[in-house]
Design a protein around this motif. Structure first.
Motif, PDB file in Angstrom:
ATOM      1  N   VAL A  67      51.713  39.085  46.375  1.00  0.00           N
ATOM      2  CA  VAL A  67      51.129  37.963  47.113  1.00  0.00           C
ATOM      3  C   VAL A  67      49.719  37.676  46.589  1.00  0.00           C
ATOM      4  N   ALA A  68      48.957  38.746  46.360  1.00  0.00           N
ATOM      5  CA  ALA A  68      47.609  38.582  45.832  1.00  0.00           C
ATOM      6  C   ALA A  68      47.654  37.870  44.487  1.00  0.00           C
ATOM      7  N   ARG A  69      48.603  38.291  43.667  1.00  0.00           N
ATOM      8  CA  ARG A  69      48.753  37.676  42.344  1.00  0.00           C
ATOM      9  C   ARG A  69      49.097  36.191  42.477  1.00  0.00           C
TER      10      ARG A  69
ATOM     11  N   LEU B 130      33.796  29.343  35.577  1.00  0.00           N
ATOM     12  CA  LEU B 130      34.109  30.538  34.776  1.00  0.00           C
ATOM     13  C   LEU B 130      33.986  31.806  35.625  1.00  0.00           C
ATOM     14  N   LEU B 131      32.980  31.817  36.498  1.00  0.00           N
ATOM     15  CA  LEU B 131      32.811  32.946  37.424  1.00  0.00           C
ATOM     16  C   LEU B 131      34.007  33.040  38.372  1.00  0.00           C
ATOM     17  N   LEU B 132      34.422  31.896  38.916  1.00  0.00           N
ATOM     18  CA  LEU B 132      35.578  31.902  39.823  1.00  0.00           C
ATOM     19  C   LEU B 132      36.816  32.461  39.117  1.00  0.00           C
ATOM     20  N   ARG B 133      37.007  32.045  37.876  1.00  0.00           N
ATOM     21  CA  ARG B 133      38.149  32.553  37.113  1.00  0.00           C
ATOM     22  C   ARG B 133      38.103  34.076  36.976  1.00  0.00           C
ATOM     23  N   LEU B 134      36.916  34.580  36.656  1.00  0.00           N
ATOM     24  CA  LEU B 134      36.735  36.031  36.526  1.00  0.00           C
ATOM     25  C   LEU B 134      37.063  36.757  37.824  1.00  0.00           C
ATOM     26  N   VAL B 135      36.564  36.207  38.951  1.00  0.00           N
ATOM     27  CA  VAL B 135      36.774  36.858  40.248  1.00  0.00           C
ATOM     28  C   VAL B 135      38.263  36.894  40.586  1.00  0.00           C
ATOM     29  N   PHE B 136      38.978  35.791  40.327  1.00  0.00           N
ATOM     30  CA  PHE B 136      40.401  35.780  40.659  1.00  0.00           C
ATOM     31  C   PHE B 136      41.216  36.639  39.684  1.00  0.00           C
ATOM     32  N   GLU B 137      40.767  36.745  38.452  1.00  0.00           N
ATOM     33  CA  GLU B 137      41.413  37.682  37.525  1.00  0.00           C
ATOM     34  C   GLU B 137      41.223  39.115  38.025  1.00  0.00           C
ATOM     35  N   ALA B 138      40.015  39.399  38.535  1.00  0.00           N
ATOM     36  CA  ALA B 138      39.715  40.747  39.025  1.00  0.00           C
ATOM     37  C   ALA B 138      40.603  41.099  40.218  1.00  0.00           C
ATOM     38  N   ILE B 139      40.853  40.099  41.096  1.00  0.00           N
ATOM     39  CA  ILE B 139      41.716  40.353  42.261  1.00  0.00           C
ATOM     40  C   ILE B 139      43.116  40.761  41.795  1.00  0.00           C
ATOM     41  N   LYS B 140      43.607  40.094  40.743  1.00  0.00           N
ATOM     42  CA  LYS B 140      44.950  40.406  40.245  1.00  0.00           C
ATOM     43  C   LYS B 140      45.050  41.826  39.693  1.00  0.00           C
ATOM     44  N   SER B 141      43.949  42.303  39.113  1.00  0.00           N
ATOM     45  CA  SER B 141      44.027  43.625  38.470  1.00  0.00           C
ATOM     46  C   SER B 141      43.567  44.757  39.385  1.00  0.00           C
ATOM     47  N   LYS B 142      43.175  44.408  40.615  1.00  0.00           N
ATOM     48  CA  LYS B 142      42.692  45.428  41.557  1.00  0.00           C
ATOM     49  C   LYS B 142      43.840  46.308  42.048  1.00  0.00           C
ATOM     50  N   PRO B 143      43.568  47.601  42.282  1.00  0.00           N
ATOM     51  CA  PRO B 143      44.632  48.418  42.885  1.00  0.00           C
ATOM     52  C   PRO B 143      44.856  47.976  44.328  1.00  0.00           C
ATOM     53  N   LEU B 144      46.074  47.566  44.640  1.00  0.00           N
ATOM     54  CA  LEU B 144      46.406  47.079  45.978  1.00  0.00           C
ATOM     55  C   LEU B 144      47.737  47.688  46.383  1.00  0.00           C
ATOM     56  N   PRO B 145      48.004  47.803  47.692  1.00  0.00           N
ATOM     57  CA  PRO B 145      49.327  48.309  48.112  1.00  0.00           C
ATOM     58  C   PRO B 145      50.435  47.455  47.487  1.00  0.00           C
ATOM     59  N   PHE B 146      51.557  48.106  47.105  1.00  0.00           N
ATOM     60  CA  PHE B 146      52.598  47.413  46.323  1.00  0.00           C
ATOM     61  C   PHE B 146      53.149  46.167  47.017  1.00  0.00           C
TER      62      PHE B 146
ATOM     63  N   VAL C 264      48.206  38.136  54.639  1.00  0.00           N
ATOM     64  CA  VAL C 264      47.778  38.843  53.432  1.00  0.00           C
ATOM     65  C   VAL C 264      46.634  38.085  52.768  1.00  0.00           C
ATOM     66  N   ALA C 265      46.776  36.760  52.715  1.00  0.00           N
ATOM     67  CA  ALA C 265      45.722  35.937  52.117  1.00  0.00           C
ATOM     68  C   ALA C 265      44.422  36.140  52.875  1.00  0.00           C
ATOM     69  N   ARG C 266      44.544  36.161  54.197  1.00  0.00           N
ATOM     70  CA  ARG C 266      43.351  36.351  55.026  1.00  0.00           C
ATOM     71  C   ARG C 266      42.719  37.719  54.761  1.00  0.00           C
ATOM     72  N   LYS C 267      43.566  38.724  54.622  1.00  0.00           N
ATOM     73  CA  LYS C 267      43.066  40.080  54.384  1.00  0.00           C
ATOM     74  C   LYS C 267      42.357  40.172  53.022  1.00  0.00           C
ATOM     75  N   ILE C 268      42.958  39.574  52.010  1.00  0.00           N
ATOM     76  CA  ILE C 268      42.346  39.606  50.676  1.00  0.00           C
ATOM     77  C   ILE C 268      41.001  38.882  50.702  1.00  0.00           C
ATOM     78  N   ALA C 269      40.990  37.704  51.356  1.00  0.00           N
ATOM     79  CA  ALA C 269      39.747  36.920  51.422  1.00  0.00           C
ATOM     80  C   ALA C 269      38.668  37.690  52.183  1.00  0.00           C
ATOM     81  N   ASP C 270      39.040  38.277  53.309  1.00  0.00           N
ATOM     82  CA  ASP C 270      38.067  39.019  54.123  1.00  0.00           C
ATOM     83  C   ASP C 270      37.506  40.229  53.378  1.00  0.00           C
TER      84      ASP C 270
END
Lengths: 221, 221
Positions: free
Chosen positions: A130-132, A109-125, B130-136
């Motif tokens: 790719v992050a998603r 459940l924690l892993l799911r939360l962390v990966f959801e957070a990565i998707k919603s993080k402000p990142l360069p367009f 990109v994957a490496r950058k996100i992970a790091d």
């Protein structure tokens, strides 16, 4: 007097509920998450070096870690309530779920939360898609099957049992409440009627309701 | 006769060690990880629906979850060894570390492992950087500070204590051994001399050595 160092929207809601079930006198010391980072405030580190909630002070005793606090309160103040008789089959179930909740059910459940957070993080367009994609694929291949295995398992158990360890509420129900009610609140448990009914069952208890009143805002419930 | 359902390179090494500390007769039933996926084989699901190791069978009793098995064995066969007296200060430490090991220390270590795995996964060449950058970045900003907080905390404790709960080995040391020895083996604990010395201290115990012999390959040790 027991002091509960209480962080809003956290595992300390469980301890509040336990204190209410045992009808113990207690005092709440409140800590608020940073509204931006959602992290606990640094002042919690003055109570315990990890700066995590829940922590209780009970005279000379300071205790952290939900499972340990539930064990401590049950043993010291339970007087036969909330812990089954040592050595009984119910006790084995109790100790199993006490460890299963954080040791096995929480990690995916924690892993799911962390990966959801990565998707919603402000990142360069140009990185965002790719992050998603990485987050979605990791969730699909690795995390979701684990969550399904665990929820199928708990669902089956709750189809055959009213409470986690025997015929009445124990500390194991309180320990299991956090991951299960969070999942129900977020819709993760929508296709699990027994889990949903179980969460409703314990949330209707007067002690749970009093804890909710005492704790203030609680998004998971 | 106790049967330990033992998966190589897993948390069941702890239970093997505990059985040796208690000098109990036991039988090992071996399960090998899939050499490609590193997952446990499906046959483990026939013993317990989650298909995770460790699991023990003891007559009619089947127990899963490291912490619960350590509690069960200590209570049933410990005869005063490996569990401090209920209600004592040592007991409070014992129950604290029993829950802390998987409830607080393992989650950031697990997150680190998952993000390391993402970096080493075969991915299309245009996604890989990109994957490496996100992970790091996730590791640097979110995971590494958590690991540091926990290791600083355990390091300080072990500067002042020989064992986790009192003046001799208890189940809490066995429960804490897995995250700590894995971290020492991977170099995560290089700058933590007390943790390193503690791991060496318990690894030198004859019972630990016998468990290592009995279990076969163990990469974390």
């Amino acid at each position: 007097m027991i002091i509960l160092h209480h962080l809003n929207n956290s595992r300390s809601q469980r301890i509040l509920w336990m204190l209410e079930e045992l009808e113990l006198p207690y005092e709440i010391k409140r800590y608020e998450r940073d509204s931006k980072t959602m992290l606990a405030p640094p002042s919690l580190r003055q109570v315990h070096p990890l700066g995590k909630s829940p922590i209780i002070s009970d005279g000379e005793v300071t205790m952290a870690e939900s499972g340990a606090i539930i064990e401590y309160l049950g043993q010291k103040y339970g007087d036969g309530r909330l812990i089954p008789e040592t050595g009984s089959a119910d006790y084995r179930q109790y100790i199993y779920w006490m460890h299963y909740a954080e040791g096995s059910l929480m990690p995916p459940l924690l892993l799911r939360l962390v990966f959801e957070a990565i998707k919603s993080k402000p990142l360069p367009f140009f990185i965002k898609p790719v992050a998603r994609k990485i987050a979605d694929e990791t969730t699909r291949q690795f995390i979701a099957p684990q969550i399904k295995t665990h929820f199928d398992y708990v669902e089956k158990f709750l189809g055959e049992h009213e409470w986690m360890a025997g015929h009445k509420l124990t500390g194991a129900d309180i320990q299991m409440s956090f991951p299960l009610e969070a999942s129900v609140a977020r819709g993760v448990a929508d296709s699990y009627p027994n889990i949903t009914a179980y969460v409703k069952r314990f949330q209707e208890r007067p002690a749970y309701q009093r804890a909710l009143q005492a704790g203030g805002d609680y998004d998971y419930a």
